[in-house]
Design an enzyme around this catalytic site. Structure first.
Site, PDB file in Angstrom:
ATOM      1  CG  ASP A   2      -2.084   1.115   0.964  1.00  0.00           C
ATOM      2  OD1 ASP A   2      -1.795   1.897  -0.040  1.00  0.00           O
ATOM      3  OD2 ASP A   2      -2.877   1.407   2.109  1.00  0.00           O
ATOM      4  CG  HIS A  19      -0.346   2.149  -9.299  1.00  0.00           C
ATOM      5  ND1 HIS A  19      -0.515   2.282  -8.680  1.00  0.00           N
ATOM      6  CD2 HIS A  19      -0.934   2.077 -10.098  1.00  0.00           C
ATOM      7  CE1 HIS A  19      -1.322   1.997  -7.176  1.00  0.00           C
ATOM      8  NE2 HIS A  19      -2.066   2.035  -8.594  1.00  0.00           N
ATOM      9  CG  LEU A 113       9.839 -17.381  -3.188  1.00  0.00           C
ATOM     10  CD1 LEU A 113       9.835 -16.981  -1.766  1.00  0.00           C
ATOM     11  CD2 LEU A 113      10.610 -15.847  -4.007  1.00  0.00           C
TER      12      LEU A 113
END
Ligand code: IPE
Ligand code: MG
Length: 238
Positions: A2, A19, A113
């Protein structure tokens, strides 16, 4: 993740610039997880509520997902990263869904991962879809079922429950992320905006986690006795 919009606003840039910078942070965070031996990273990229944003911003975010997948998946694969997506992907357009499916298939056997992107995801949606799918497969459970019956139908059933939850950008909310799975997770909130969440910020979150005592409902004394018994068993074995 955020704070992209505020990061941009501070610099008199359009929100989409935030973004774009946020994707850089995704890259550095994935790298940090690989380096630290973190085995599961789940990123909340787009919530089911984010469709309410201005259409231009939503469509920019979709373009950004597509570009990121096109540019990054091969590199993820080379680095042993398994890619997964959770959420109601049916609302996304065909080409994006195809990229996601291809990336999952290509990287399915990687072990280093597991990177999960939550897109059009909501924690309540997740529990509801799990109940629906479970009952469709096992209608006899309608009268009575357990947490263990339901768990395999949750969308991130392939992953352990998160040890650490991180929210950047100053808000202290879960905002309908992995509600079921976060029951015992350590929560970490930071004012750092997502594009500023660099390696130092990542390390600070890990350091905070390392100071927590995870009791899972038990007492500190019980944990100390357990670890003493564990140490004694290891001493016997050697
Ligand atoms: C998070 O940053 C990014 C996405 C939801 C894709 P925001 O866009 O929510 O940034 P702020 O909260 O407006 O600063
Ligand atoms: Mg926000």
């Amino acid at each position: 993740m955020d704070g992209n919009g505020r990061w941009a606003k501070q610099r008199f840039l359009p929100r989409i610039a935030g973004h774009r910078r946020g994707v850089e942070t995704v890259r550095s965070t994935v790298r940090a997880c690989v380096e630290h031996g973190v085995e599961y990273l789940t990123l909340f990229a787009f919530s089911s509520e984010n469709w309410r944003r201005p259409p231009d911003e939503v469509s920019f975010l979709m373009q950004l997902f597509i570009a990121a997948l096109e540019q990054e998946v091969a590199k993820l694969h080379e680095n042993g990263v398994r890619f997964k997506a959770i959420g109601d992907l049916s609302r996304f357009e065909g080409p994006l869904r195809q990229l996601v499916a291809d990336a999952e298939k290509l990287t399915a056997d990687n072990k280093r991962l597991t990177l999960t992107i939550a897109a059009n995801y909501g924690g309540r949606w997740d529990v509801m879809q799990a109940v629906r799918r479970m009952l469709a497969e096992k209608p006899q459970l309608a009268a009575n079922f357990t947490e263990q019956d339901l768990a395999p139908y949750l969308s991130a059933a392939y992953a352990p429950e998160p040890d650490l939850f991180i929210r950047t950008g100053g808000e202290k909310r879960i905002s309908n992320f992995l509600l079921w799975q976060l029951a015992y997770s350590e929560l970490y909130f930071t004012d750092t905006l997502w594009p500023d969440f660099d390696n130092a910020a990542f390390n600070a979150a890990i350091a905070s986690y390392q100071q927590r005592e995870r009791r899972f409902g038990r007492t500190s004394d019980q944990l100390r006795e357990d670890s003493a018994a564990h140490a004694a068993r290891h001493a016997d074995a050697s």
